[in-house]
Design a protein around this motif. Structure first.
Motif, PDB file in Angstrom:
ATOM      1  N   THR A   1     -15.724  21.066  52.995  1.00 53.72           N
ATOM      2  CA  THR A   1     -16.856  20.915  53.874  1.00 53.72           C
ATOM      3  C   THR A   1     -17.870  21.786  54.384  1.00 53.72           C
ATOM      4  N   VAL A   2     -19.010  21.735  54.379  1.00 62.25           N
ATOM      5  CA  VAL A   2     -19.679  22.907  55.831  1.00 62.25           C
ATOM      6  C   VAL A   2     -18.941  23.020  57.076  1.00 62.25           C
ATOM      7  N   GLU A   3     -18.757  22.184  57.382  1.00 63.75           N
ATOM      8  CA  GLU A   3     -18.248  22.359  58.246  1.00 63.75           C
ATOM      9  C   GLU A   3     -16.588  23.241  58.887  1.00 63.75           C
TER      10      GLU A   3
ATOM     11  N   LYS B   1     -15.323  27.340  60.181  1.00 64.24           N
ATOM     12  CA  LYS B   1     -14.899  27.347  61.557  1.00 64.24           C
ATOM     13  C   LYS B   1     -13.878  28.450  60.359  1.00 64.24           C
ATOM     14  N   VAL B   2     -12.526  28.289  59.151  1.00 64.52           N
ATOM     15  CA  VAL B   2     -12.132  28.530  58.376  1.00 64.52           C
ATOM     16  C   VAL B   2     -12.431  30.045  57.757  1.00 64.52           C
ATOM     17  N   GLY B   3     -13.409  30.002  57.171  1.00 65.23           N
ATOM     18  CA  GLY B   3     -14.730  31.045  56.509  1.00 65.23           C
ATOM     19  C   GLY B   3     -14.261  30.862  55.357  1.00 65.23           C
ATOM     20  N   GLY B   4     -14.528  31.441  54.010  1.00 70.06           N
ATOM     21  CA  GLY B   4     -14.473  30.887  52.201  1.00 70.06           C
ATOM     22  C   GLY B   4     -13.685  32.443  51.993  1.00 70.06           C
TER      23      GLY B   4
ATOM     24  N   HIS C   1     -17.523  40.054  54.165  1.00 68.43           N
ATOM     25  CA  HIS C   1     -16.815  39.632  55.514  1.00 68.43           C
ATOM     26  C   HIS C   1     -18.021  38.333  55.947  1.00 68.43           C
ATOM     27  N   GLU C   2     -18.781  38.423  55.981  1.00 69.36           N
ATOM     28  CA  GLU C   2     -19.876  37.129  56.242  1.00 69.36           C
ATOM     29  C   GLU C   2     -19.596  36.262  55.536  1.00 69.36           C
ATOM     30  N   CYS C   3     -18.847  36.359  54.595  1.00 65.83           N
ATOM     31  CA  CYS C   3     -17.783  34.710  54.005  1.00 65.83           C
ATOM     32  C   CYS C   3     -16.482  34.397  54.108  1.00 65.83           C
ATOM     33  N   LYS C   4     -15.759  35.448  54.613  1.00 65.15           N
ATOM     34  CA  LYS C   4     -14.801  35.529  55.172  1.00 65.15           C
ATOM     35  C   LYS C   4     -14.563  35.138  56.406  1.00 65.15           C
ATOM     36  N   SER C   5     -15.361  35.778  56.917  1.00 63.89           N
ATOM     37  CA  SER C   5     -16.140  35.016  58.907  1.00 63.89           C
ATOM     38  C   SER C   5     -16.372  33.119  59.042  1.00 63.89           C
ATOM     39  N   GLY C   6     -16.843  32.747  57.401  1.00 59.20           N
ATOM     40  CA  GLY C   6     -17.498  31.335  57.745  1.00 59.20           C
ATOM     41  C   GLY C   6     -18.755  31.514  58.104  1.00 59.20           C
TER      42      GLY C   6
ATOM     43  N   LEU D   1     -21.335  33.663  56.343  1.00 52.44           N
ATOM     44  CA  LEU D   1     -22.149  33.003  54.831  1.00 52.44           C
ATOM     45  C   LEU D   1     -21.777  32.099  54.376  1.00 52.44           C
ATOM     46  N   LEU D   2     -22.934  30.792  53.717  1.00 53.66           N
ATOM     47  CA  LEU D   2     -22.114  29.546  52.763  1.00 53.66           C
ATOM     48  C   LEU D   2     -22.645  29.753  51.442  1.00 53.66           C
ATOM     49  N   CYS D   3     -21.767  28.553  51.300  1.00 54.50           N
ATOM     50  CA  CYS D   3     -21.231  29.001  49.132  1.00 54.50           C
ATOM     51  C   CYS D   3     -22.762  28.807  48.589  1.00 54.50           C
ATOM     52  N   GLY D   4     -23.704  27.469  49.680  1.00 55.61           N
ATOM     53  CA  GLY D   4     -25.381  27.308  48.660  1.00 55.61           C
ATOM     54  C   GLY D   4     -26.377  28.133  48.979  1.00 55.61           C
ATOM     55  N   GLU D   5     -26.237  28.833  50.226  1.00 53.64           N
ATOM     56  CA  GLU D   5     -27.294  29.664  49.988  1.00 53.64           C
ATOM     57  C   GLU D   5     -26.466  30.907  49.193  1.00 53.64           C
ATOM     58  N   ASP D   6     -25.564  31.955  48.810  1.00 49.84           N
ATOM     59  CA  ASP D   6     -24.258  32.205  48.540  1.00 49.84           C
ATOM     60  C   ASP D   6     -25.232  32.643  46.902  1.00 49.84           C
TER      61      ASP D   6
END
Lengths: 370, 370
Positions: A289-291, A295-298, A325-330, A332-337
């Motif tokens: 989930t996006v939420e 919270k935990v990052g990708g 780092h933006e992915c790790k930190s949550g 940057l989300l997958c859709g945008e990426d």
């Protein structure tokens, strides 16, 4: 959180057994020297055998060569592009380039008729190599089934330098056709050192780590070919080939990238819109989930999108690091990426495909000259 | 006393197993038709496979070919002359002649360097063939290690048409080098049917009975090469080769005639005086004392002198029959007979050796043209 090396998606320990048990060496000591090359800088080329010979040859302005083979079956995809990029880099380093179309192997082991193999080798491989930047200058391109007789002689001679048991240990159950395929590959790798091509010289073979058994076998046979006979000459004076080892790209859906599974790869001739769709449904390192992800990052280490950036689409380390780092930190989300990746891919494919018609002409000229 | 067939030194039953178990056919039905040829008339060529194809091709004035191989090692002796006579006879029948110098086999299996094999093939084999009467017209001569690429392709393709177990059943323990040797021989036999040489045609291979396993293997592979693929074409349209089988000459001392044992053979380049001496000490079918032999007679069936007459030195059947019966009856004694044989041999060698220098020039021209 440990600051993971963003340039190395898979831990080197995956490949550690090759180093500890089979004497492959780490590429680490050359990483800085050749850090202009993305695959080296990012640790994708992680291992080698006798690479120093190549470094020395270049340093002393002595001739050296790169040898690579292609299996003419299926699409030319982003995994093949990695090898092509390596070939081109070595050509720019000053290597003579020897490219073998393994049409005998594809006939013997995969039942691909010679005419079909020839078509694929021309339209998919050679044309893409040229479009990606390979120069026809100092390029030797041949088909295993159609070449010079010294090559066949060398292959037959190498049959005397390997035992049945050695082959079986590497290749499992043997058939006459498999033995022919293996020995042909040995000749492919050694023949840039034939007298016709200037005799013994350092030759580098850039391969995936899974190809190391072939390299080891060829190096053993080379040493034995090079051994003096009773009359004080060697049957074929030659230098055991060097090799570099790269990691593999994963498939888009997370498994193996495979020529024969279109869902797993993007072909360089692929319709850019279809390619974008494949990217939008690729496996990522995101949460369910996006939420949760916020919270935990990708996990970019497990993300096929990130791999595409790392291997191909983003050459700027800072830019890549930012994404990591933006992915790790949550943030940057997958859709945008994915949208970002799809745009980069589209741009690459459109530009690449524009170069194809002219590259095809060049490729045809190369084959005609043979 | 049973009136033994003087033209058949060894009973056909020696070879009966090949006929009963492996489907070789008797040459008897062709003996009368081709009785002008000594080896056929005298039952020395005793078996065949598919010889009718050759007879039909000749009858319908269609192209047909003879294929033979030579192992370039040691002296060219009277045993080799028998094969040469067969080649020449088939050439006179109208066959295109394909002669392969098996230098890869001699390198792989007997450690003979290529340069040495080339020298032996030229000086011993090709020169003697020419001196014996082989015409350079319609003669294709090649070295296994140095030939056209369709030939190598054919060999590799045949590797797919034979299993490891089939090869092992014929050749025992296999090595990569032995597999290469065997497949090369298959290509040697089949390649006169390549498109370049006019496509499928009947090809006869004249061999000793011990070579039948090679013939059977090649015929099996040919049938499989000829089988239609999914697309309705054959990988190589071809006709399983025909073969004729001859008996072996014995060695002068009674055992096997061998290139590597000079006592066992007379080379065609041998000093005639030395050849005479060898004949004077050859094994005969005589008794231990003159008295005994006068009483019970000799045994031409066991006599090396008689074999030399039968295969080479006496073409006139009446003359040979006279010797046979005089020996059997005890009238002709071994000393006198040997002297006679030695004279015939001397005459043959002197005349043959006169032809050698010119034949050598022709042989060199044939190799240069390649």
């Amino acid at each position: 959180m440990k600051d993971f090396d963003p340039w190395a998606v898979k831990e080197i320990s995956d490949y550690g057994k090759l180093m500890s048990d089979f004497g492959m060496e780490s590429f680490e000591k050359y990483r800085e020297k050749y850090d202009s090359f993305r695959y080296i800088r990012r640790g994708i080329i992680f291992g080698h055998r006798d690479f120093q010979r190549i470094v020395d040859a270049k340093g002393h302005r002595k001739p050296f060569a790169l040898m690579t083979g292609l299996m003419p079956s299926g699409d030319f995809h982003m995994g093949h592009k990695m090898v092509a990029d390596e070939i081109i880099w070595f050509q720019e380093m000053g290597a003579d380039i020897f490219v073998c179309a393994a049409d005998m192997e594809s006939y013997l082991m995969r039942d691909i008729p010679f005419e079909e193999a020839r078509k694929i080798a021309l339209e998919e491989y050679l044309t893409n190599y040229i479009a990606l930047g390979l120069s026809p200058k100092n390029l030797h391109f041949w088909f295993q089934s159609d070449y010079i007789n010294e090559y066949y002689r060398l292959r037959d001679m190498s049959s005397k330098r390997v035992t049945f048991n050695e082959m079986q240990a590497i290749y499992g159950e043997l058939t006459p056709a498999k033995i022919i395929s293996v020995l042909t590959q040995v000749a492919d790798i050694l023949h840039p050192q034939l007298e016709r091509f200037g005799g013994p010289k350092p030759v580098v073979v850039p391969v995936g780590a899974d190809q190391d058994p072939h390299i080891r076998l060829t190096r053993d046979i080379a040493s034995r070919m090079n051994a003096e006979r009773e009359d004080g000459r060697a049957d074929m004076p030659c230098i055991p080939p060097s090799a570099t080892y790269h990691k593999f790209m994963s498939g888009l859906t997370g498994g193996k990238m495979s020529s024969s599974d279109p869902k797993s790869h993007i072909a360089l001739s692929e319709d850019p819109t279809r390619a974008k769709k494949k990217i939008m449904s690729a496996k990522t390192g995101g949460c369910s989930t996006v939420e949760e992800q916020k919270k935990v990052g990708g996990e970019p280490e497990k993300c096929m999108i990130y791999e595409l950036y790392l291997y191909h689409l983003i050459d700027d380390d800072l830019e890549l690091s930012k994404i990591y780092h933006e992915c790790k930190s949550g943030k940057l989300l997958c859709g945008e990426d994915k949208t970002h990746c799809a745009q980069l891919m589209e741009k690459f494919l459109v530009e690449h495909q524009k170069k194809m018609p002219k590259a095809r002409e060049t490729a045809e000229r190369i084959l005609e000259k043979k």
